[in-house]
Design a protein around this motif. Structure first.
Motif, PDB file in Angstrom:
ATOM      1  N   PRO A   1       0.777  -1.351  -0.007  1.00 51.27           N
ATOM      2  CA  PRO A   1       0.039  -0.061  -0.257  1.00 51.27           C
ATOM      3  C   PRO A   1       0.959   1.226  -0.031  1.00 51.27           C
ATOM      4  N   GLU A   2       0.342   2.489  -0.399  1.00 49.83           N
ATOM      5  CA  GLU A   2       1.200   3.551  -0.470  1.00 49.83           C
ATOM      6  C   GLU A   2       1.428   4.022   0.993  1.00 49.83           C
ATOM      7  N   VAL A   3       0.627   3.756   1.960  1.00 50.42           N
ATOM      8  CA  VAL A   3       1.054   3.971   3.374  1.00 50.42           C
ATOM      9  C   VAL A   3       0.554   2.722   4.175  1.00 50.42           C
ATOM     10  N   PHE A   4       1.513   2.403   4.897  1.00 49.56           N
ATOM     11  CA  PHE A   4       1.252   1.163   5.878  1.00 49.56           C
ATOM     12  C   PHE A   4       2.085   1.049   7.257  1.00 49.56           C
ATOM     13  N   LYS A   5       1.783   0.301   8.160  1.00 48.38           N
ATOM     14  CA  LYS A   5       2.281   0.344   9.407  1.00 48.38           C
ATOM     15  C   LYS A   5       3.024  -1.224   9.547  1.00 48.38           C
ATOM     16  N   VAL A   6       4.110  -1.142  10.229  1.00 47.60           N
ATOM     17  CA  VAL A   6       4.854  -2.445  10.484  1.00 47.60           C
ATOM     18  C   VAL A   6       5.025  -2.397  12.050  1.00 47.60           C
ATOM     19  N   ASN A   7       4.613  -3.357  12.789  1.00 45.43           N
ATOM     20  CA  ASN A   7       4.755  -3.581  14.108  1.00 45.43           C
ATOM     21  C   ASN A   7       5.916  -4.333  14.515  1.00 45.43           C
ATOM     22  N   PHE A   8       6.904  -3.772  15.143  1.00 42.14           N
ATOM     23  CA  PHE A   8       8.342  -4.621  15.696  1.00 42.14           C
ATOM     24  C   PHE A   8       7.741  -4.845  17.093  1.00 42.14           C
ATOM     25  N   GLU A   9       7.630  -6.093  17.327  1.00 37.55           N
ATOM     26  CA  GLU A   9       7.279  -6.704  18.809  1.00 37.55           C
ATOM     27  C   GLU A   9       8.707  -6.898  19.377  1.00 37.55           C
TER      28      GLU A   9
ATOM     29  N   VAL B   1       5.837   0.746  16.552  1.00 37.51           N
ATOM     30  CA  VAL B   1       4.971   0.807  15.377  1.00 37.51           C
ATOM     31  C   VAL B   1       5.692   1.984  14.536  1.00 37.51           C
ATOM     32  N   LEU B   2       6.092   1.499  13.246  1.00 38.41           N
ATOM     33  CA  LEU B   2       6.414   2.574  12.212  1.00 38.41           C
ATOM     34  C   LEU B   2       5.430   2.557  10.799  1.00 38.41           C
ATOM     35  N   GLU B   3       5.419   3.795  10.559  1.00 34.37           N
ATOM     36  CA  GLU B   3       4.632   3.946   9.384  1.00 34.37           C
ATOM     37  C   GLU B   3       5.397   4.294   8.256  1.00 34.37           C
ATOM     38  N   LEU B   4       5.131   3.516   7.047  1.00 34.66           N
ATOM     39  CA  LEU B   4       6.132   3.582   5.934  1.00 34.66           C
ATOM     40  C   LEU B   4       5.232   4.271   4.893  1.00 34.66           C
ATOM     41  N   HIS B   5       6.108   5.086   4.004  1.00 39.19           N
ATOM     42  CA  HIS B   5       5.403   5.907   2.861  1.00 39.19           C
ATOM     43  C   HIS B   5       6.186   5.532   1.631  1.00 39.19           C
ATOM     44  N   ARG B   6       5.301   5.028   0.821  1.00 34.14           N
ATOM     45  CA  ARG B   6       6.042   4.948  -0.375  1.00 34.14           C
ATOM     46  C   ARG B   6       6.460   6.032  -1.302  1.00 34.14           C
ATOM     47  N   ASP B   7       5.825   7.099  -1.039  1.00 34.83           N
ATOM     48  CA  ASP B   7       6.141   8.365  -1.901  1.00 34.83           C
ATOM     49  C   ASP B   7       7.237   9.041  -1.366  1.00 34.83           C
ATOM     50  N   TRP B   8       7.733   8.450   0.103  1.00 37.07           N
ATOM     51  CA  TRP B   8       9.140   9.138   0.710  1.00 37.07           C
ATOM     52  C   TRP B   8      10.167   8.519  -0.112  1.00 37.07           C
ATOM     53  N   ALA B   9      10.024   7.077  -0.293  1.00 37.99           N
ATOM     54  CA  ALA B   9      11.278   6.243  -0.861  1.00 37.99           C
ATOM     55  C   ALA B   9      10.664   5.053  -1.333  1.00 37.99           C
ATOM     56  N   PRO B  10       9.927   4.782  -2.367  1.00 40.27           N
ATOM     57  CA  PRO B  10       9.043   3.664  -2.877  1.00 40.27           C
ATOM     58  C   PRO B  10      10.112   2.395  -3.054  1.00 40.27           C
ATOM     59  N   ILE B  11      11.393   2.603  -3.636  1.00 42.62           N
ATOM     60  CA  ILE B  11      12.270   1.502  -3.745  1.00 42.62           C
ATOM     61  C   ILE B  11      12.650   0.743  -2.260  1.00 42.62           C
ATOM     62  N   GLY B  12      13.082   1.570  -1.442  1.00 49.71           N
ATOM     63  CA  GLY B  12      13.276   1.103   0.076  1.00 49.71           C
ATOM     64  C   GLY B  12      12.081   0.519   0.620  1.00 49.71           C
ATOM     65  N   VAL B  13      10.924   1.334   0.466  1.00 48.80           N
ATOM     66  CA  VAL B  13       9.804   0.871   1.231  1.00 48.80           C
ATOM     67  C   VAL B  13       9.173  -0.761   0.513  1.00 48.80           C
ATOM     68  N   ASP B  14       9.347  -0.801  -0.785  1.00 55.13           N
ATOM     69  CA  ASP B  14       9.001  -1.905  -1.340  1.00 55.13           C
ATOM     70  C   ASP B  14       9.915  -3.287  -0.887  1.00 55.13           C
ATOM     71  N   HIS B  15      11.246  -2.796  -0.824  1.00 49.14           N
ATOM     72  CA  HIS B  15      11.851  -4.180  -0.098  1.00 49.14           C
ATOM     73  C   HIS B  15      11.735  -4.165   1.376  1.00 49.14           C
ATOM     74  N   LEU B  16      11.645  -3.250   2.007  1.00 48.34           N
ATOM     75  CA  LEU B  16      11.155  -3.441   3.362  1.00 48.34           C
ATOM     76  C   LEU B  16       9.704  -4.301   3.639  1.00 48.34           C
TER      77      LEU B  16
END
Length: 227
Positions: free
Chosen positions: A59-67, A74-89
């Protein structure tokens, strides 16, 4: 060669290829986030976007929970910030890459670094990712998540969370934030800094958590999940 960043504030002058002098505001270390190559360097390859990221766009914006061993972050990821890096993560989280991984480098008031897998076989799967760089669209301020690099187009799996405002030194070096902590920054602040930079990244790469048993009080990621 060790992958690293060098702090470049006015008060800092690089002393050698393996280290830099500390800026006045940086008391704990002379080096910014770094990532080591394996003992035997992998064959040279062109920067790529991993196939999995191309085939499963997040998704364009999504969250990842690191327990973590200290609590939930909780981190919020933004594809419009860094699409290649976000897709890989996104691919790494779905693959369970971070589960069991240690926070192997913690420098108070600077960064918390992680991204070498608990199992060497998992680390090896992504060792040659060599992502193309994303442009820097946001600043390296407190709570920002960023890939460690060794220069242009060298991002793989290692990441760091900024513990302070490092924008003056890291922005101009090309470190592109891809997301930020939106919950649990107080947990990030509690991650154990006892071992500073003692764990050897090459040994973690080849031996995983078996090597890190020498550092029994390292905090770690129990599980990372997409929210």
């Amino acid at each position: 060669m060790r992958k690293k960043l060098c702090m470049t504030l006015t008060a800092a002058v690089c002393l050698a290829a393996w280290g830099c002098s500390s800026p006045a505001s940086q008391k704990e270390t002379s080096e910014a986030p770094k990532q080591e190559a394996p003992p035997v360097a992998p064959p040279a390859s062109e920067p790529t976007t991993p196939p999995a990221a191309k085939n499963a766009q997040p998704p364009e914006v999504f969250k990842v929970n690191f327990e973590t061993s200290k609590g939930s972050v909780v981190l919020e990821l933004h594809r419009d910030w860094a699409p290649i890096g976000v897709d890989h993560l996104y691919e790494l989280v779905q693959a369970g890459y971070f589960n069991g991984a240690r926070f192997f480098r913690v420098v108070p008031n600077f960064v918390v670094q992680f991204g070498l897998a608990a199992a060497p076989a998992m680390t090896a799967r992504y060792l040659n990712a060599n992502l193309k760089d994303d442009p820097v669209t946001h600043h390296n301020t407190r709570g920002m998540l960023v890939y460690a690099t060794a220069g242009p187009n060298t991002r793989t799996t290692q990441l760091f969370i900024n513990l302070g405002d490092n924008s003056q030194s890291l922005d101009r070096q090309g470190f592109a934030p891809l997301g930020q902590v939106v919950s649990g920054m107080e947990i990030v602040d509690q991650i154990n800094p006892e071992y500073r930079e003692l764990p050897d990244q090459a040994a973690i790469t080849t031996q995983g958590n078996a090597y890190l048993a020498k550092f029994p009080r390292l905090d770690f990621i129990k599980a990372a999940t997409i929210r």
